[in-house]
Design a protein around this motif. Structure first.
Motif, short mmCIF file in Angstrom:
data_model
loop_
_atom_site.label_atom_id
_atom_site.label_comp_id
_atom_site.label_asym_id
_atom_site.label_seq_id
_atom_site.Cartn_x
_atom_site.Cartn_y
_atom_site.Cartn_z
N VAL A 355 0.84 -1.20 0.00
CA VAL A 355 0.00 0.00 0.00
C VAL A 355 0.88 1.25 0.00
CG1 VAL A 355 -1.70 1.32 1.32
CG2 VAL A 355 -1.95 -1.16 1.11
N VAL A 356 1.95 1.22 0.77
CA VAL A 356 2.92 2.33 0.79
C VAL A 356 3.48 2.57 -0.60
CG1 VAL A 356 5.25 2.94 1.54
CG2 VAL A 356 3.57 2.19 3.23
N ASP A 357 3.87 1.50 -1.28
CA ASP A 357 4.42 1.63 -2.64
C ASP A 357 3.39 2.22 -3.60
OD1 ASP A 357 6.76 0.53 -1.75
OD2 ASP A 357 6.33 -1.49 -2.48
N GLU A 358 2.12 1.84 -3.43
CA GLU A 358 1.07 2.30 -4.34
C GLU A 358 0.72 3.76 -4.11
OE1 GLU A 358 -1.46 2.46 -7.32
OE2 GLU A 358 -0.52 0.54 -6.86
N PHE A 359 0.63 4.19 -2.85
CA PHE A 359 0.13 5.53 -2.54
C PHE A 359 1.24 6.55 -2.29
CE2 PHE A 359 -3.64 3.02 -1.79
CZ PHE A 359 -4.69 3.87 -2.14
N GLY A 360 2.48 6.08 -2.02
CA GLY A 360 3.59 7.01 -1.88
C GLY A 360 3.81 7.58 -0.50
N PHE A 361 3.16 7.03 0.53
CA PHE A 361 3.39 7.48 1.90
C PHE A 361 4.37 6.53 2.59
CE2 PHE A 361 -0.91 9.03 0.88
CZ PHE A 361 -0.74 10.39 1.13
N THR A 362 4.79 6.90 3.78
CA THR A 362 5.66 6.02 4.55
C THR A 362 4.80 5.15 5.47
OG1 THR A 362 5.93 7.56 6.41
CG2 THR A 362 7.46 7.79 4.55
N GLU A 363 5.40 4.07 5.98
CA GLU A 363 4.69 3.21 6.92
C GLU A 363 4.34 3.98 8.18
OE1 GLU A 363 6.50 -0.56 7.65
OE2 GLU A 363 7.02 -0.90 5.54
N ALA A 364 5.24 4.84 8.62
CA ALA A 364 4.99 5.64 9.82
C ALA A 364 3.79 6.56 9.63
CB ALA A 364 6.23 6.46 10.17
N GLU A 365 3.66 7.13 8.44
CA GLU A 365 2.51 8.01 8.17
C GLU A 365 1.20 7.24 8.21
OE1 GLU A 365 3.97 11.64 5.31
OE2 GLU A 365 4.04 9.61 4.44
N LEU A 366 1.19 6.01 7.65
CA LEU A 366 -0.03 5.22 7.66
C LEU A 366 -0.42 4.79 9.07
CD1 LEU A 366 0.26 5.20 4.57
CD2 LEU A 366 -0.48 2.82 4.60
N GLY A 427 -11.05 0.74 -7.88
CA GLY A 427 -11.19 -0.71 -7.87
C GLY A 427 -10.06 -1.41 -8.58
N GLN A 428 -9.63 -0.84 -9.72
CA GLN A 428 -8.50 -1.39 -10.46
C GLN A 428 -7.20 -1.28 -9.65
OE1 GLN A 428 -10.03 -3.22 -12.86
NE2 GLN A 428 -8.62 -2.48 -14.42
N LYS A 429 -7.04 -0.16 -8.97
CA LYS A 429 -5.85 0.04 -8.13
C LYS A 429 -5.83 -0.99 -7.00
CE LYS A 429 -4.48 4.21 -7.14
NZ LYS A 429 -4.33 5.58 -6.54
N LEU A 430 -6.97 -1.21 -6.39
CA LEU A 430 -7.07 -2.17 -5.29
C LEU A 430 -6.74 -3.58 -5.78
CD1 LEU A 430 -7.96 -2.26 -2.27
CD2 LEU A 430 -10.22 -2.93 -3.09
N GLN A 431 -7.27 -3.94 -6.93
CA GLN A 431 -7.00 -5.27 -7.48
C GLN A 431 -5.53 -5.42 -7.84
OE1 GLN A 431 -9.14 -7.94 -7.61
NE2 GLN A 431 -7.21 -8.96 -8.07
N GLY A 432 -4.91 -4.34 -8.30
CA GLY A 432 -3.49 -4.37 -8.62
C GLY A 432 -2.64 -4.66 -7.39
#
Length: 440
Positions: A355-366, A427-432
Motif C-alpha cells: 500500500v505504501v508503494d502504491e500511494f507514496g506514503f511512509t509506513e509511519a505516516e499510515l 477498484g483497479q488500483k485495489l486489485q493491482g
C-alpha cells in the motif's frame, strides 16, 4: 445479426473500452457480438456461460452505466452463450443480464443454483421458508456474513422464488446505498412523498448491505419508519449485512431492536467438501466436465469465500475455452497463479509495504495520526486488505495501526467496500495491489 444490434453493442463497447484496462477488455468483451435488437432488448453472444458469469459479477455496474450513457434507460441486455459441439455451434437459452424491470432482481440467483452445506444450511432453510410464505414465516429475516459468502444470492433467490410463485406480489430488491442516493435526490427535488410511497407499497422488500446505514441518521430514520409501516401491514422484509445488527456502529437502538425481532442468521465460510461441490455444480450448469483433481486443487487453495472460488473457476474455464487447452492441474496453476493463496506467506507487514508503494506514503505516516484525504484513503485501504486477506480481528488491526479504535477500522472497511463499487479506477488500483501481494 442485424446491423442495428451490432451498432448498438458497438456503442456500448466504446464506452466500456474507455473504462476497462485493454487486457481485460480484450479478454472478456473481445469475442462478443450484438446479434439482435427487438422490443428494447439487445441480445449479445459470448463464447460460453463463464464469460457471462464473469461479466455479470465484475462489470455489472459499469455495464449498466454504459447502457444508460449510450442508449438511455429503456434498453435491456440479454446474453447468450455459444458452446461448440464438434464443428457445430449450439446456442443456449438467453439470459437477461441488465433489466429495468420493477423487481431489480437478477434471474441467475435461485435456490436451484445455491449449493447448501453445513456453513449455510440454516440460512438456506430460513430463506426458503420466507419465500414460500412471505410475511408469515420469519419477519424480518436478517442474513449476515463476510464478503462473498452468498448473502446476495440467497436473498435474491427469495425474491425470484416468491415472484414466480406469487405473481401479484410487489417484490423489490435494492442496496442500502441506493436508498441513500434516492433519498438525497428526493430531498433535493422536494419529492419525499414519492420516495416514501415507492418503498411502502412493497409486499416483499429486500435490502442488501444494510451496514451502509452506519453514521447516516436521516437514512436510518426513513428505514425505521418504512420498516414499521411494512411490518404492521404484514409485508415481508429481508435484510443482509456483513455483521449482526448489534455490531453495526451508531445504529439506533430502536432499529437494532426491530432487526433482531425476527430471525438473525449467519453464513460461514464453506468447508472443503462444500467448496468442491460448488465448483462441480458451477461446471455442471455449463455442461463442462471438471476433473476431480482440478476441483480439489482450486478448493483446497481458495478458502476465503464463494465469490473468489467461483471467480477462479470462471477465469480458468474461460481461458481454457479461448486457448483450446484441456482443463488440467497444470493449466489451472498457470492461469490462476496470481489469484490463488500462496501458502500463508502474506503478512500484514507485506500488505502495508504494498500500500505504501502504491500511494507514496511512509509506513509511519499510515500508522500515525495525521489525516489528509489521500493519506486517510491509503490507511483505509491497508486496513481493508489486512481484514480481507488475513481475517484479523478489528482490534488486532487497530493495534497494528498505532492503537486505532475498532470502530475506526470498521468505518475504513465499509468506506473501501463502497468506494470500490462506485469508483472503477480505485477498484483497479485495489486489485493491482492484491495481485502483487499474491504474486510475491
Amino acid at each position: 445479426m442485424t446491423e442495428q444490434a451490432k451498432k448498438t453493442w458497438d456503442n456500448i463497447l466504446g464506452y466500456l473500452k474507455e473504462r476497462i484496462n485493454p487486457q481485460s477488455f480484450a479478454t472478456w468483451f473481445g469475442s462478443s457480438r450484438g446479434v439482435e435488437l427487438k422490443d428494447d432488448v439487445l441480445l449479445v453472444e459470448f463464447p460460453n456461460g463463464f464469460f457471462i458469469d464473469w461479466i455479470e459479477e465484475h462489470y455489472y455496474s459499469i455495464l449498466e452505466e454504459a447502457v444508460n450513457q449510450a442508449n438511455g434507460e429503456k434498453l435491456r441486455l440479454a446474453f447468450k452463450a455459444i458452446k461448440q459441439q464438434g464443428d457445430r455451434p449450439v446456442r443456449k437459452k438467453k439470459r437477461i443480464i441488465l433489466s429495468h424491470a420493477s423487481t431489480k432482481l437478477q434471474e441467475r440467483y435461485t435456490f436451484e443454483t445455491f449449493v447448501v452445506g453445513k456453513s449455510n444450511e440454516f440460512a438456506h432453510a430460513a430463506a426458503l421458508a420466507v419465500s414460500e410464505a412471505p410475511g408469515q414465516a420469519y419477519n424480518p429475516l436478517f442474513l449476515y456474513g463476510g464478503v462473498g459468502l452468498g448473502k446476495t444470492h440467497l436473498m435474491q433467490a427469495v425474491g425470484n422464488f416468491a415472484h414466480r410463485q406469487h405473481k401479484a406480489l410487489n417484490v423489490y430488491y435494492t442496496q442500502a446505498e441506493n436508498i441513500m442516493t434516492e433519498l438525497i435526490e428526493a430531498i433535493q427535488k422536494n419529492q419525499q412523498m414519492a420516495f416514501k410511497k415507492k418503498y411502502r407499497t412493497k409486499d416483499l422488500l429486500l435490502i442488501d448491505d444494510i451496514q451502509f446505514l452506519f453514521g447516516k441518521e436521516r437514512l436510518q430514520e426513513e428505514v425505521f419508519h418504512t420498516f414499521n409501516y411494512l411490518y404492521t401491514q404484514g409485508k415481508q422484509i429481508v435484510i443482509s449485512s456483513d455483521r449482526p445488527p448489534r455490531d453495526i456502529p451508531t445504529l439506533e437502538e430502536r432499529l437494532t431492536s426491530r432487526f433482531q425481532g425476527g430471525l438473525v442468521v449467519d453464513l460461514q465460510p464453506p468447508d472443503l467438501e462444500t467448496r468442491i461441490a460448488i465448483l462441480q455444480k458451477k461446471a455442471e450448469m455449463e455442461n463442462i466436465r471438471l476433473p476431480s483433481n482440478v476441483a480439489y486443487y482450486v478448493a483446497s487453495r481458495v478458502k476465503s469465500n464463494i465469490r473468489d472460488l467461483e471467480g477462479c473457476l470462471i477465469r480458468l474455464l474461460a481461458m481454457s475455452s479461448l486457448s483450446g487447452e484441456a482443463v488440467t492441474e497444470q493449466l489451472t496453476e498457470t492461469v490462476l497463479k496470481d489469484l490463488l493463496n500462496h501458502g500463508g506467506k502474506v503478512t500484514k507487514e507485506m500488505i502495508l509495504r504494498n500500500v505504501v508503494d502504491e500511494f507514496g506514503f511512509t509506513e509511519a505516516e499510515l500508522k500515525g495520526r495525521r489525516r489528509t484525504q489521500k493519506l486517510a484513503l491509503a490507511r483505509q485501504t491497508a486496513m481493508f486488505l489486512i481484514r480481507s486477506l488475513l481475517s484479523l480481528s478489528l482490534t488486532e488491526i487497530g493495534d497494528f495501526f498505532g492503537g486505532k479504535d475498532h470502530t475506526t477500522v470498521m468505518h475504513a472497511i465499509g468506506k473501501v467496500e463502497n468506494l470500490k463499487k462506485v469508483d472503477f479506477e480505485y477498484g483497479q488500483k485495489l486489485q493491482g495491489i492484491i495481485t502483487r501481494i499474491n504474486s510475491a
